[in-house]
Design a protein around this motif. Structure first.
Motif, PDB file in Angstrom:
ATOM      1  N   ALA A  42      28.826  52.220  22.910  1.00  0.00           N
ATOM      2  CA  ALA A  42      28.962  50.763  22.816  1.00  0.00           C
ATOM      3  C   ALA A  42      27.807  50.153  22.036  1.00  0.00           C
ATOM      4  O   ALA A  42      27.995  49.222  21.241  1.00  0.00           O
ATOM      5  CB  ALA A  42      29.039  50.158  24.221  1.00  0.00           C
ATOM      6  N   SER A  45      28.276  51.035  18.337  1.00  0.00           N
ATOM      7  CA  SER A  45      29.368  50.259  17.759  1.00  0.00           C
ATOM      8  C   SER A  45      28.884  48.888  17.311  1.00  0.00           C
ATOM      9  O   SER A  45      29.220  48.411  16.219  1.00  0.00           O
ATOM     10  CB  SER A  45      30.497  50.118  18.786  1.00  0.00           C
ATOM     11  OG  SER A  45      31.559  49.349  18.270  1.00  0.00           O
ATOM     12  N   LEU A  52      35.395  52.589  18.039  1.00  0.00           N
ATOM     13  CA  LEU A  52      35.315  53.887  18.713  1.00  0.00           C
ATOM     14  C   LEU A  52      35.900  55.006  17.861  1.00  0.00           C
ATOM     15  O   LEU A  52      35.391  56.134  17.867  1.00  0.00           O
ATOM     16  CB  LEU A  52      36.047  53.829  20.055  1.00  0.00           C
ATOM     17  CG  LEU A  52      35.350  53.070  21.197  1.00  0.00           C
ATOM     18  CD1 LEU A  52      36.224  53.106  22.440  1.00  0.00           C
ATOM     19  CD2 LEU A  52      33.983  53.668  21.475  1.00  0.00           C
ATOM     20  N   TYR A 258      34.246  60.010  26.183  1.00  0.00           N
ATOM     21  CA  TYR A 258      34.701  58.659  26.530  1.00  0.00           C
ATOM     22  C   TYR A 258      34.670  58.336  28.016  1.00  0.00           C
ATOM     23  O   TYR A 258      35.129  57.273  28.416  1.00  0.00           O
ATOM     24  CB  TYR A 258      36.117  58.449  25.981  1.00  0.00           C
ATOM     25  CG  TYR A 258      36.155  58.590  24.478  1.00  0.00           C
ATOM     26  CD1 TYR A 258      35.538  57.649  23.667  1.00  0.00           C
ATOM     27  CD2 TYR A 258      36.757  59.694  23.874  1.00  0.00           C
ATOM     28  CE1 TYR A 258      35.534  57.789  22.289  1.00  0.00           C
ATOM     29  CE2 TYR A 258      36.757  59.835  22.493  1.00  0.00           C
ATOM     30  CZ  TYR A 258      36.144  58.880  21.706  1.00  0.00           C
ATOM     31  OH  TYR A 258      36.127  59.023  20.341  1.00  0.00           O
ATOM     32  N   VAL A 261      32.685  55.142  28.615  1.00  0.00           N
ATOM     33  CA  VAL A 261      33.473  53.974  28.232  1.00  0.00           C
ATOM     34  C   VAL A 261      34.518  53.658  29.309  1.00  0.00           C
ATOM     35  O   VAL A 261      34.734  52.495  29.679  1.00  0.00           O
ATOM     36  CB  VAL A 261      34.157  54.205  26.870  1.00  0.00           C
ATOM     37  CG1 VAL A 261      35.117  53.081  26.549  1.00  0.00           C
ATOM     38  CG2 VAL A 261      33.108  54.336  25.771  1.00  0.00           C
ATOM     39  N   GLN A 264      32.935  52.140  32.371  1.00  0.00           N
ATOM     40  CA  GLN A 264      32.548  50.750  32.131  1.00  0.00           C
ATOM     41  C   GLN A 264      33.756  49.814  32.102  1.00  0.00           C
ATOM     42  O   GLN A 264      33.808  48.818  32.827  1.00  0.00           O
ATOM     43  CB  GLN A 264      31.796  50.637  30.802  1.00  0.00           C
ATOM     44  CG  GLN A 264      30.379  51.184  30.809  1.00  0.00           C
ATOM     45  CD  GLN A 264      29.709  50.986  29.461  1.00  0.00           C
ATOM     46  OE1 GLN A 264      29.818  51.825  28.565  1.00  0.00           O
ATOM     47  NE2 GLN A 264      29.015  49.881  29.305  1.00  0.00           N
ATOM     48  N   ASP A 265      34.723  50.137  31.253  1.00  0.00           N
ATOM     49  CA  ASP A 265      35.850  49.224  31.027  1.00  0.00           C
ATOM     50  C   ASP A 265      36.949  49.359  32.072  1.00  0.00           C
ATOM     51  O   ASP A 265      37.617  48.372  32.405  1.00  0.00           O
ATOM     52  CB  ASP A 265      36.443  49.466  29.634  1.00  0.00           C
ATOM     53  CG  ASP A 265      35.446  49.187  28.527  1.00  0.00           C
ATOM     54  OD1 ASP A 265      34.453  48.479  28.790  1.00  0.00           O
ATOM     55  OD2 ASP A 265      35.654  49.678  27.403  1.00  0.00           O
ATOM     56  N   ARG A 391      43.289  53.749  27.641  1.00  0.00           N
ATOM     57  CA  ARG A 391      42.416  54.738  28.285  1.00  0.00           C
ATOM     58  C   ARG A 391      43.202  55.706  29.157  1.00  0.00           C
ATOM     59  O   ARG A 391      42.962  56.914  29.149  1.00  0.00           O
ATOM     60  CB  ARG A 391      41.372  54.019  29.143  1.00  0.00           C
ATOM     61  CG  ARG A 391      40.400  53.138  28.380  1.00  0.00           C
ATOM     62  CD  ARG A 391      39.403  52.500  29.341  1.00  0.00           C
ATOM     63  NE  ARG A 391      40.081  51.681  30.343  1.00  0.00           N
ATOM     64  CZ  ARG A 391      40.338  50.384  30.212  1.00  0.00           C
ATOM     65  NH1 ARG A 391      40.000  49.762  29.099  1.00  0.00           N
ATOM     66  NH2 ARG A 391      40.946  49.705  31.176  1.00  0.00           N
TER      67      ARG A 391
END
Length: 419
Positions: A42, A45, A52, A258, A261, A264-265, A391
């Motif tokens: 992140a 990016s 990503l 990932y 990620v 987190q998301d 995801r």
């Protein structure tokens, strides 16, 4: 009857543990190089202004150059000198990491990742023959466990280090640069150790110098290349293990790249807590690799590998659904780290058993080709899948690839046997 781990360790020559300890330290650094960027995707990016999928390409570039240089380093280790292969790869890896720390643009980062990949390419072709020739047969699985433990700690370090550096308000470049400086110092020191302190019977090539010279005399490069490929084709067990390594690596790198990620998301964890979970998975794996090594010595390799891949498939599938509490998700990440580490020593034992005489380094290079192809394919493929399908779909794909590994392992053991 197989001796206990402690009794076997006491009986091992001192040089065994010097070599195993040195290559395990090198493995620690090489594995740290491989996962420097997944913990801070992140951040990268935002800094480089790419998504990503583009960062997945940067991760894949490292895997691609790593793949391309496996067999050249394997040839160097088997036919010329393992110390040279070890030193050259170790220094190049550290230089690539330092270049990445200084990268002003995304394009520079791609070049640095390519150099890292070339450097890391030499560590398996040099490390495994050194362990194989320095270690008694009845201790081989446990020696590979120590080696795997070093690698697991290497994977565990960057998430904590880089998350801590960023959380403290410093640039990610400081953490990456620190890893590169330490790596360069260790590369020089360990290369000196192998050149001066380890017996030539361990560090020398797998063939006598005069035999190698006779074999090369009067033969064109094309003829030597054809002979080299014929030797590989004559090792179907090694090639089958390489195919299996490609499948398991694709699943493993898809998850590793990932999972921060996703945490987190998908589960609402902060960057620092998500990276702590990733580090925890590697630490659990560092312990589990000893269990896998002991089981592969006491029982056999095949069942250990099948159980490992099946457990990973089931656990990742549950994680992918996103329906559990965040704390449970962290627990799943830890369990996945332990389950996937069980298979490492078992696969190494099978590779050592299937390798033709005089081609140990090349055989492990072939296996690592499979591993690094997975490393090259998984980040861009699953990054694209996350951006297009979500995801959950991407991580269910990881679970499906792990299930395929179970099927392939059953077929491989049925066809080639279990060492």
């Amino acid at each position: 009857m197989t001796s206990s781990p402690l009794a076997a360790a006491r009986q091992a020559p001192r040089e065994t543990w010097v070599v195993v300890g040195a290559v395990s330290a090198s493995q620690y650094l090489n594995h740290a190089y491989l996962v420097l960027f997944p913990p801070i995707l992140a951040v990268l990016s935002g800094e480089f202004g790419v998504g990503l999928a583009a960062l997945g390409v940067a991760l894949g570039v490292q895997g691609a150059t790593n793949t391309a240089f496996q067999l050249p380093f394997g040839h160097l280790a088997d036919r010329y000198d393992r110390t040279l292969a070890f030193g050259l790869s170790s220094v190049l890896g550290a230089v690539g990491v330092l270049a990445a720390a200084l990268a002003p643009t995304y394009e520079w980062l791609l070049v640095a990742q390519a150099v890292v990949g070339v450097g890391v390419a030499g560590h398996h072709p040099a490390h495994y023959p050194l362990i194989s020739d320095a270690t008694p047969d009845d201790l081989m699985g446990r020696a590979y466990s120590v080696y795997g433990f070093g690698g697991s700690l290497g994977f565990a370090t960057p998430p904590v280090l880089l998350a801590g550096v960023v959380a403290a308000g410093y640039s990610w470049r400081l953490g990456v640069g620190l890893v590169g400086v330490v790596g360069l110092a260790v590369a020089v020191g360990l290369t000196w150790l192998f050149a001066v302190r380890v017996d030539d019977a361990v560090t020398g090539p797998n063939v006598a110098a005069d035999d190698g010279a006779t074999a090369r005399a009067g033969r064109s490069r094309v003829a030597r290349a054809r002979s080299y490929l014929r030797r590989l084709a004559a090792s179907p067990g090694v090639l089958a293990l390489a195919a299996l390594a490609l499948v398991t690596s694709t699943a493993g790198w898809g998850f590793t790249s990932y999972v921060v990620v996703f945490l987190q998301d998908g589960y609402g964890l902060s960057l620092s807590r998500a990276n702590l979970a990733l580090t925890g998975s590697y630490l659990v794996g560092a312990v589990a690799v000893f269990v896998g090594g002991d089981l592969s010595d006491r029982v056999s390799a095949g069942p250990v590998m099948i159980a490992s891949f099946a457990a990973v498939s089931g656990l990742v599938a549950v994680f992918a659904l996103g329906s559990v509490a965040p704390l449970v998700a962290v627990g799943l990440v830890l369990l996945i780290g332990g389950a996937r580490s069980l298979a490492g020593p078992a696969r190494s034992k099978l590779t050592d058993a299937f390798a033709p005489t005089g081609s140990t380094g090349t055989s492990f290079a072939v296996i690592t080709v499979g591993v690094m192809l997975g490393n090259a394919v998984a980040p861009p493929a699953f990054g694209y899948l996350i951006e297009t399908a979500g995801r959950e779909a991407a991580f269910l794909g990881v679970a499906g690839v792990s299930l395929l590994a179970v099927v392939l392992t059953v077929a491989l053991i049925a066809r080639f046997g279990d060492a």
